[in-house]
Design a protein around this motif. Structure first.
Motif, PDB file in Angstrom:
ATOM      1  N   LEU A 792       0.824  -1.208   0.000  1.00 22.20           N
ATOM      2  CA  LEU A 792       0.000   0.000   0.000  1.00 22.20           C
ATOM      3  C   LEU A 792       0.860   1.262   0.000  1.00 22.20           C
ATOM      4  N   ALA A 793       1.940   1.221   0.789  1.00 27.37           N
ATOM      5  CA  ALA A 793       2.835   2.377   0.828  1.00 27.37           C
ATOM      6  C   ALA A 793       3.486   2.615  -0.534  1.00 27.37           C
ATOM      7  N   GLU A 794       3.923   1.529  -1.198  1.00 32.86           N
ATOM      8  CA  GLU A 794       4.528   1.663  -2.530  1.00 32.86           C
ATOM      9  C   GLU A 794       3.519   2.206  -3.544  1.00 32.86           C
ATOM     10  N   ALA A 795       2.272   1.719  -3.444  1.00 35.27           N
ATOM     11  CA  ALA A 795       1.240   2.210  -4.371  1.00 35.27           C
ATOM     12  C   ALA A 795       0.963   3.698  -4.145  1.00 35.27           C
ATOM     13  N   ASN A 796       0.950   4.109  -2.877  1.00 31.97           N
ATOM     14  CA  ASN A 796       0.723   5.539  -2.586  1.00 31.97           C
ATOM     15  C   ASN A 796       1.864   6.413  -3.116  1.00 31.97           C
ATOM     16  N   GLU A 797       3.085   5.912  -2.977  1.00 35.75           N
ATOM     17  CA  GLU A 797       4.234   6.661  -3.501  1.00 35.75           C
ATOM     18  C   GLU A 797       4.164   6.813  -5.016  1.00 35.75           C
ATOM     19  N   LYS A 798       3.761   5.737  -5.707  1.00 36.54           N
ATOM     20  CA  LYS A 798       3.633   5.813  -7.167  1.00 36.54           C
ATOM     21  C   LYS A 798       2.568   6.826  -7.583  1.00 36.54           C
ATOM     22  N   LYS A 800       1.633   9.436  -5.873  1.00 39.20           N
ATOM     23  CA  LYS A 800       2.160  10.783  -5.609  1.00 39.20           C
ATOM     24  C   LYS A 800       3.093  11.239  -6.732  1.00 39.20           C
ATOM     25  N   LYS A 801       3.961  10.328  -7.187  1.00 39.06           N
ATOM     26  CA  LYS A 801       4.878  10.665  -8.280  1.00 39.06           C
ATOM     27  C   LYS A 801       4.120  10.994  -9.555  1.00 39.06           C
ATOM     28  N   LYS A 802       3.064  10.211  -9.853  1.00 34.65           N
ATOM     29  CA  LYS A 802       2.256  10.496 -11.049  1.00 34.65           C
ATOM     30  C   LYS A 802       1.587  11.865 -10.940  1.00 34.65           C
ATOM     31  N   GLY A 803       1.112  12.192  -9.699  1.00 32.44           N
ATOM     32  CA  GLY A 803       0.472  13.497  -9.513  1.00 32.44           C
ATOM     33  C   GLY A 803       1.434  14.646  -9.723  1.00 32.44           C
ATOM     34  N   LYS A 804       2.679  14.492  -9.270  1.00 30.28           N
ATOM     35  CA  LYS A 804       3.689  15.526  -9.481  1.00 30.28           C
ATOM     36  C   LYS A 804       4.009  15.694 -10.952  1.00 30.28           C
ATOM     37  N   ASN A 805       4.173  14.543 -11.665  1.00 33.33           N
ATOM     38  CA  ASN A 805       4.475  14.619 -13.087  1.00 33.33           C
ATOM     39  C   ASN A 805       3.319  15.271 -13.849  1.00 33.33           C
TER      40      ASN A 805
END
Length: 805
Positions: A792-798, A800-805
């Motif tokens: 779940l933590a890894e999915a949340n990080e991904k 977040k990265k997509k949102g920044k991009n």
């Protein structure tokens, strides 16, 4: 009984549909598995057990027994699968019970009564033999068996006391006559005065008595009304209806034995009749059929055919095909069959591709192939073919059917005769082939030896052959030796139903909130039945169900560990072997003595199976440092106990059970390597304690049903079941039971007796909690939760990265 049978079989139709669905379905949801586990299997299993227990038709009972065994095996298979899915030994499914309106008591597996009832004579003889050995050595004082009085002895005892009572009444009557004769000299005026006084006294007595009778009637009506609306706990006194029902059951059991003996007699008579009258006719007909087939084949092909092997069916395979397909049409149809196979393969590939895509989209649970389902489906089809549409109105007494016996024995005799005929004709075919080769000028070649087929069974854990260290000794001498050494013991008969306790009603909600709740006494009782009793019921169940070799039962002192072991032995009628360190201390000394001890236990336990090998203080063999005061040498079985457990296979109805009140005092790795399953008995909750006080107190008829047991249940928070039972035994002596009508029982008496016993203190309970959370199953669950959190933590990080991009 017929209605129960029909309802059970109607549900077995649903069971068949379910079994097919589960067998061919690759991925299922967890909720679906639980629903089918509860609604379709456990409820059916309990109904089938009731049918088998009360049915008297011997041929139908045999089929019901098959279906019952295979259903039980399937239940245990699903139980192990749910344990691996939930990562918990205990499963909670309150939502399914509410959805299908099923009571919690209905989903508790009933232990089949035939486990013990069909071996009653064997169990009785074994207990008598062990008790006779204990009497000879003078060690029977440890176990005092209750004396059972027969009905005739009870009648004689009542008659003796009645004669004594009549003698006392006669003496009092004669005494009154003498006094009346002495008073006959009194004047008549004084007699009239005395008569008036007696009349007045009798009227007063009548007035008081009528008032008392009226009050008692009103009290009884009030009690019945309160009992009707459920405001008072019902009495446990056995009424006349229970006695009549018990008599009916015993009469059915006698009828079952009678009809079973009649069935066996009819089978023997039919078998002898067929052997005398039909054997020669069958042989001639079979030979004629096979020879005709050989002639036809030789005329068409010019070759002498070979008979199929006995494993593939022999000549039966040829005769079944004969007349349906000719040899010429086979070659034509073979090309079309190949084309159809190719089209089917292409379709199956397309279906598999679609299934793969569905599997990727639907994350479900993979179902392991079952050992019991094929047998269950086969038994169900047998019922459909034979009993489904059978008119039984012609046989109201449920006697054995002679036509079914004749058909079955005819098929068996045909198989026997066919084997003999096929073997003789194979020799004739070889001789004909050699003669044909000579006529054609071919040199006779030696026939190649057919290599023996090596049977590869899929069963694991096959036992290696061990050297027998006692080949010349009888089993009776070995039992006598182990009994005199105190290893084989005679236990009191305690049933699993006596282990009182409620099931959990809150754990489902805690489990939904992702908490790991502790089990209750009712959950522990069900788990003991599923792991220790049901798999050892018979050989078929043991081979079909997942193998559980050893179980560790842990809990505080007085929690009922030994009572559970006694209940397991009683329900199975098992032989009890005690290998506790305190029991074997000083016996069979040295390395050779230890080897002999383990050999005797392994050999005798397999000969007297089902068997329970028990070890008290199961943590002591794996203790790091032995106390100086302990002279029992507990580490003696440290290396050999795991070997003894690993030697058990699916063919052995033997289980090793260890109990411990301090399992954290040893090497945990070695402990968990030794025991396959761990069962923890916690202190009882409020529901269990309330139920326990009611059951234990209300069995005494003098106690008021309005006695406040809830207050005692609250006061007993922290005490174990054993301490409560000891408290009630201390208070309810024979003298106190006699005084109950004059002096009712008070809470103070029970509290004073309870205060002398020790509860489970907080430090001990916390130690048990810390130990239980480190058991293999709890650790496995913790790892799974950590992995899910990490994903779940890894999915949340991904994201977040997509949102920044």
């Amino acid at each position: 009984m017929q209605r129960i049978m029909n309802s059970g079989m109607i549900q077995s139709v649903l069971l068949r549909r379910l079994s097919k669905r589960i067998r061919f379905c690759k991925m299922l949801n967890h909720k679906e598995i639980v629903e089918k586990f509860i609604k379709m299997y456990i409820v059916i299993c309990n109904k089938l057990e009731e049918c088998y227990d009360q049915m008297i038709q011997p041929q139908k009972r045999r089929l019901i027994r098959k279906i019952l065994d295979y259903t039980l095996a399937r239940v245990l298979e699903l139980k192990h699968e749910l344990v691996e899915i939930d990562l918990s030994e205990y499963n909670y499914y309150d939502d399914v019970l509410v959805k299908y309106k099923i009571l919690p008591q209905e989903v508790e597996l009933n232990i089949p009564r035939y486990f013990r009832r069909e071996r009653e004579s064997e169990i009785h003889q074994r207990r008598e033999f062990i008790s006779s050995i204990l009497k000879n050595i003078g060690a029977l004082n440890e176990v005092i068996l209750p004396k059972k009085i027969t009905e005739l002895d009870a009648i004689k005892l009542i008659q003796m006391h009645e004669r004594a009572r009549q003698g006392r009444v006669r003496f009092q009557f004669m005494k009154e006559i003498r006094e009346m004769k002495e008073k006959s000299t009194i004047k008549p005026e004084s007699m009239q005065v005395e008569i008036v006084k007696e009349i007045a006294a009798s009227l007063k007595i009548q007035k008081v008595w009528r008032g008392y009778i009226t009050r008692q009637k009103m009290k009884k009506k009030r009690f019945e009304e309160m009992l009707l609306i459920g405001m008072i706990q019902p009495s446990q006194i056995i009424t006349e209806n229970y006695r009549i029902a018990d008599k009916v059951k015993q009469a059915r059991y006698l009828k079952q034995l009678e009809f079973q003996q009649l069935h066996e007699k009819m089978v023997m008579e039919t078998q002898e009749f067929l052997k005398v009258e039909k054997t020669t006719i069958m042989e001639e007909n079979m030979r004629c059929e096979i020879r005709c087939w050989i002639n036809e084949y030789f005329q068409q092909t010019g070759k002498i055919p070979e008979l199929p092997s006995a494993d593939s069916g022999g000549s039966r395979l040829i005769i079944s095909r004969q007349g349906t397909e000719s040899s010429l049409s086979k070659s034509k149809e073979s090309s079309s069959s190949k084309e159809s196979k190719r089209s089917k393969k292409s379709k199956s590939k397309k279906e598999s591709d679609t299934e793969k895509s569905e599997d990727d989209s639907d994350p479900g649970i993979k179902i392991i192939l079952s050992n019991a389902l094929p047998e269950l489906i086969q038994a169900h089809t047998e019922y459909q073919d034979i009993w489904r549409g059978k008119d039984e109105s012609v046989n109201p007494w449920q006697l054995p059917y002679s036509d079914m016996i004749l058909a079955q024995k005819t098929r068996e005799l045909e198989d026997e005769v066919r084997l003999k005929v096929d073997q003789t004709l194979r020799d004739d075919i070889e001789a004909l082939q050699l003669a044909l080769d000579r006529d054609k000028g071919h040199k006779g070649k030696r026939a190649k030896k057919i290599p023996k087929r090596v049977r590869r069974s899929g069963k694991k854990n096959k036992r290696k052959k061990e050297k027998d260290l006692t080949p010349d000794r009888t089993i009776d001498s070995l039992i006598e030796e182990l009994t005199t050494e105190g290893i084989i013991k005679l236990l009191p008969e305690i049933y699993l139903s006596n282990f009182k306790g409620e099931k959990s009603f809150v754990n489902y909600e805690l489990w939904q909130d992702k908490k790991d709740p502790f089990p209750t006494i009712g959950d522990v009782r069900q788990l003991v039945a599923e792991y220790c009793i049901l798999p050892l019921g018979n050989d078929e169940l043991r081979q079909l169900t997942p193998l559980v070799r050893s179980v560790l039962i842990a809990g505080p002192r007085g929690s009922g560990k030994k009572m559970l072991v006694h209940a397991i032995c009683t329900e199975l009628g098992a032989t009890f072997f005690d290998i506790s360190p305190s029991t074997i201390a000083g016996k069979y000394p040295g390395k050779s003595g230890l080897i002999m001890l383990l050999h005797l236990i392994g050999k005798v336990s397999r000969l007297l199976q089902p068997s329970v090998i028990f070890m008290d203080d199961a943590e002591k063999p794996f203790v790091k440092k032995v106390p100086k005061t302990d002279k029992s040498d507990p580490k003696r079985l440290k290396k050999d106990l795991p070997k003894l457990i690993k030697s058990l296979t699916n063919e052995d109805r033997v289980i090793i059970i260890g109990t411990s009140h301090s399992p954290w005092d040893c090497d945990q790795k070695l402990l968990y390597q030794t025991y396959d399953k761990v069962i923890y008995i916690p202190r009882p909750d409020y529901g269990t304690m309330s139920m326990l006080w009611k059951d234990l107190l209300y069995k005494y008829s003098g106690i008021n049903r309005q006695f406040d047991t809830s207050a005692m249940a609250k006061i007993c928070d922290g005490f174990t079941v054993g301490e409560v039972i000891r408290t009630i035994d201390e208070v309810m002596t024979t003298k106190r039971m006699v005084q109950l009508r004059v002096q009712p029982l008070t809470h103070v008496e029970l509290i004073n007796a309870l205060s002398t016993h020790n509860p489970v203190y907080r430090e001990e309970e916390e130690a048990f909690m810390a130990w239980y959370l480190k058991t293999p199953m709890c650790r496995k669950k913790q790892r799974a939760v950590e992995m899910e959190l990490q994903k779940l933590a890894e999915a949340n990080e991904k994201q977040k990265k997509k949102g920044k991009n």
